[in-house]
Design a protein around this motif. Structure first.
Motif, PDB file in Angstrom:
ATOM      1  N   ARG A  29       0.836  -1.200   0.000  1.00 24.27           N
ATOM      2  CA  ARG A  29       0.000   0.000   0.000  1.00 24.27           C
ATOM      3  C   ARG A  29       0.873   1.253   0.000  1.00 24.27           C
ATOM      4  O   ARG A  29       0.632   2.207  -0.724  1.00 24.27           O
ATOM      5  N   ASN A  30       1.925   1.241   0.821  1.00 23.97           N
ATOM      6  CA  ASN A  30       2.803   2.398   0.903  1.00 23.97           C
ATOM      7  C   ASN A  30       3.529   2.642  -0.417  1.00 23.97           C
ATOM      8  O   ASN A  30       3.708   3.785  -0.833  1.00 23.97           O
ATOM      9  N   ARG A  31       3.934   1.561  -1.080  1.00 21.83           N
ATOM     10  CA  ARG A  31       4.590   1.708  -2.381  1.00 21.83           C
ATOM     11  C   ARG A  31       3.603   2.287  -3.392  1.00 21.83           C
ATOM     12  O   ARG A  31       3.934   3.204  -4.156  1.00 21.83           O
ATOM     13  N   LEU A  32       2.375   1.766  -3.403  1.00 25.46           N
ATOM     14  CA  LEU A  32       1.352   2.288  -4.307  1.00 25.46           C
ATOM     15  C   LEU A  32       1.050   3.753  -4.003  1.00 25.46           C
ATOM     16  O   LEU A  32       0.852   4.561  -4.924  1.00 25.46           O
ATOM     17  N   LEU A  33       1.024   4.101  -2.721  1.00 28.65           N
ATOM     18  CA  LEU A  33       0.806   5.495  -2.328  1.00 28.65           C
ATOM     19  C   LEU A  33       1.945   6.366  -2.854  1.00 28.65           C
ATOM     20  O   LEU A  33       1.711   7.464  -3.367  1.00 28.65           O
ATOM     21  N   GLY A  34       3.160   5.874  -2.724  1.00 29.18           N
ATOM     22  CA  GLY A  34       4.311   6.618  -3.223  1.00 29.18           C
ATOM     23  C   GLY A  34       4.239   6.832  -4.722  1.00 29.18           C
ATOM     24  O   GLY A  34       4.534   7.931  -5.217  1.00 29.18           O
ATOM     25  N   LEU A  35       3.824   5.812  -5.458  1.00 24.29           N
ATOM     26  CA  LEU A  35       3.696   5.952  -6.913  1.00 24.29           C
ATOM     27  C   LEU A  35       2.575   6.926  -7.268  1.00 24.29           C
ATOM     28  O   LEU A  35       2.716   7.742  -8.188  1.00 24.29           O
ATOM     29  N   TRP A  36       1.467   6.854  -6.515  1.00 22.49           N
ATOM     30  CA  TRP A  36       0.369   7.784  -6.747  1.00 22.49           C
ATOM     31  C   TRP A  36       0.808   9.222  -6.454  1.00 22.49           C
ATOM     32  O   TRP A  36       0.565  10.135  -7.244  1.00 22.49           O
ATOM     33  N   ALA A  37       1.465   9.420  -5.318  1.00 19.52           N
ATOM     34  CA  ALA A  37       1.917  10.766  -4.941  1.00 19.52           C
ATOM     35  C   ALA A  37       2.946  11.284  -5.943  1.00 19.52           C
ATOM     36  O   ALA A  37       2.923  12.465  -6.305  1.00 19.52           O
ATOM     37  N   ALA A  38       3.822  10.404  -6.399  1.00 26.59           N
ATOM     38  CA  ALA A  38       4.821  10.810  -7.393  1.00 26.59           C
ATOM     39  C   ALA A  38       4.134  11.310  -8.660  1.00 26.59           C
ATOM     40  O   ALA A  38       4.557  12.314  -9.253  1.00 26.59           O
ATOM     41  N   GLU A  39       3.076  10.634  -9.057  1.00 29.33           N
ATOM     42  CA  GLU A  39       2.313  11.067 -10.228  1.00 29.33           C
ATOM     43  C   GLU A  39       1.711  12.448  -9.994  1.00 29.33           C
ATOM     44  O   GLU A  39       1.746  13.317 -10.877  1.00 29.33           O
ATOM     45  N   GLN A  40       1.185  12.680  -8.786  1.00 28.28           N
ATOM     46  CA  GLN A  40       0.625  13.986  -8.444  1.00 28.28           C
ATOM     47  C   GLN A  40       1.701  15.068  -8.476  1.00 28.28           C
ATOM     48  O   GLN A  40       1.416  16.218  -8.773  1.00 28.28           O
ATOM     49  N   LEU A  41       2.939  14.675  -8.169  1.00 27.48           N
ATOM     50  CA  LEU A  41       4.061  15.609  -8.139  1.00 27.48           C
ATOM     51  C   LEU A  41       4.723  15.780  -9.510  1.00 27.48           C
ATOM     52  O   LEU A  41       5.692  16.520  -9.644  1.00 27.48           O
ATOM     53  N   GLY A  42       4.192  15.079 -10.511  1.00 27.72           N
ATOM     54  CA  GLY A  42       4.734  15.205 -11.865  1.00 27.72           C
ATOM     55  C   GLY A  42       5.938  14.323 -12.120  1.00 27.72           C
ATOM     56  O   GLY A  42       6.669  14.536 -13.093  1.00 27.72           O
ATOM     57  N   MET A  43       6.165  13.332 -11.294  1.00 30.47           N
ATOM     58  CA  MET A  43       7.300  12.420 -11.471  1.00 30.47           C
ATOM     59  C   MET A  43       6.866  11.202 -12.274  1.00 30.47           C
ATOM     60  O   MET A  43       5.702  10.818 -12.267  1.00 30.47           O
ATOM     61  N   SER A  44       7.846  10.605 -12.936  1.00 31.91           N
ATOM     62  CA  SER A  44       7.587   9.348 -13.639  1.00 31.91           C
ATOM     63  C   SER A  44       8.884   8.549 -13.703  1.00 31.91           C
ATOM     64  O   SER A  44       9.949   9.053 -13.346  1.00 31.91           O
ATOM     65  N   GLY A  45       8.778   7.316 -14.124  1.00 37.80           N
ATOM     66  CA  GLY A  45       9.954   6.472 -14.310  1.00 37.80           C
ATOM     67  C   GLY A  45      10.734   6.232 -13.037  1.00 37.80           C
ATOM     68  O   GLY A  45      10.168   5.960 -11.976  1.00 37.80           O
ATOM     69  N   ASP A  46      12.061   6.366 -13.157  1.00 34.67           N
ATOM     70  CA  ASP A  46      12.956   6.104 -12.030  1.00 34.67           C
ATOM     71  C   ASP A  46      12.725   7.061 -10.865  1.00 34.67           C
ATOM     72  O   ASP A  46      12.843   6.673  -9.704  1.00 34.67           O
ATOM     73  N   ALA A  47      12.376   8.302 -11.165  1.00 39.45           N
ATOM     74  CA  ALA A  47      12.122   9.279 -10.098  1.00 39.45           C
ATOM     75  C   ALA A  47      10.902   8.861  -9.275  1.00 39.45           C
ATOM     76  O   ALA A  47      10.914   8.954  -8.044  1.00 39.45           O
ATOM     77  N   ALA A  48       9.861   8.369  -9.945  1.00 38.03           N
ATOM     78  CA  ALA A  48       8.657   7.916  -9.248  1.00 38.03           C
ATOM     79  C   ALA A  48       8.959   6.686  -8.403  1.00 38.03           C
ATOM     80  O   ALA A  48       8.505   6.579  -7.256  1.00 38.03           O
ATOM     81  N   THR A  49       9.743   5.774  -8.945  1.00 42.11           N
ATOM     82  CA  THR A  49      10.122   4.565  -8.202  1.00 42.11           C
ATOM     83  C   THR A  49      10.949   4.923  -6.975  1.00 42.11           C
ATOM     84  O   THR A  49      10.726   4.384  -5.885  1.00 42.11           O
ATOM     85  N   ALA A  50      11.883   5.845  -7.129  1.00 40.26           N
ATOM     86  CA  ALA A  50      12.715   6.276  -6.000  1.00 40.26           C
ATOM     87  C   ALA A  50      11.865   6.960  -4.940  1.00 40.26           C
ATOM     88  O   ALA A  50      12.060   6.733  -3.734  1.00 40.26           O
ATOM     89  N   TYR A  51      10.905   7.761  -5.364  1.00 37.56           N
ATOM     90  CA  TYR A  51      10.021   8.434  -4.410  1.00 37.56           C
ATOM     91  C   TYR A  51       9.173   7.405  -3.661  1.00 37.56           C
ATOM     92  O   TYR A  51       8.978   7.515  -2.448  1.00 37.56           O
ATOM     93  N   ALA A  52       8.677   6.411  -4.365  1.00 43.17           N
ATOM     94  CA  ALA A  52       7.876   5.359  -3.721  1.00 43.17           C
ATOM     95  C   ALA A  52       8.703   4.644  -2.655  1.00 43.17           C
ATOM     96  O   ALA A  52       8.192   4.322  -1.576  1.00 43.17           O
ATOM     97  N   LYS A  53       9.973   4.425  -2.928  1.00 43.39           N
ATOM     98  CA  LYS A  53      10.853   3.791  -1.938  1.00 43.39           C
ATOM     99  C   LYS A  53      11.027   4.691  -0.724  1.00 43.39           C
ATOM    100  O   LYS A  53      11.085   4.219   0.410  1.00 43.39           O
ATOM    101  N   GLU A  54      11.101   5.999  -0.936  1.00 39.29           N
ATOM    102  CA  GLU A  54      11.187   6.953   0.178  1.00 39.29           C
ATOM    103  C   GLU A  54       9.946   6.866   1.062  1.00 39.29           C
ATOM    104  O   GLU A  54      10.051   6.934   2.288  1.00 39.29           O
TER     105      GLU A  54
END
Length: 107
Positions: A29-54
């Motif tokens: 759930r937290n990883r999915l939340l990170g990917l969702w939030a990254a999308e809201q922040l305009g991130m994609s690809g490796d940046a979105a994956t790194a944010y999800a890990k954060e």
């Protein structure tokens, strides 16, 4: 080993499996939340994956999910994304349902 001992051992194994699945579902759930939030922040690809890990790592900083919620809220506010605490919790609930389904399916 008596029948009672076997039964107790069975309950302990089931409890351990249930707890492991809960942990996996929350991490998912937290990883999915990170990917969702990254999308809201305009991130994609490796940046979105790194944010999800954060985001996943943020949940381990303190007991409970307040640290996770605060991080996401701060990051979204910093980029001008308007979302309320209640809206974020609704999204987290939706993602938890999705995560539980994925964990049960083994994906």
């Amino acid at each position: 080993m008596t029948t009672f001992d076997k039964r107790e051992e069975g309950f302990e194994k089931k409890f351990a499996m249930d707890e492991e699945q809960k942990f996996k579902a929350m991490a998912r759930r937290n990883r999915l939340l990170g990917l969702w939030a990254a999308e809201q922040l305009g991130m994609s690809g490796d940046a979105a994956t790194a944010y999800a890990k954060e985001i996943v790592a943020a949940d381990f900083e303190q007991p409970g999910e307040n640290d996770l919620v605060h991080k996401v809220m701060r990051d979204l506010a910093a980029k001008g994304v308007a979302i309320t605490d209640a809206q974020l919790h609704v999204k987290m609930d939706e993602l938890l349902v999705q995560a539980v389904q994925q964990v049960k399916a083994g994906t």
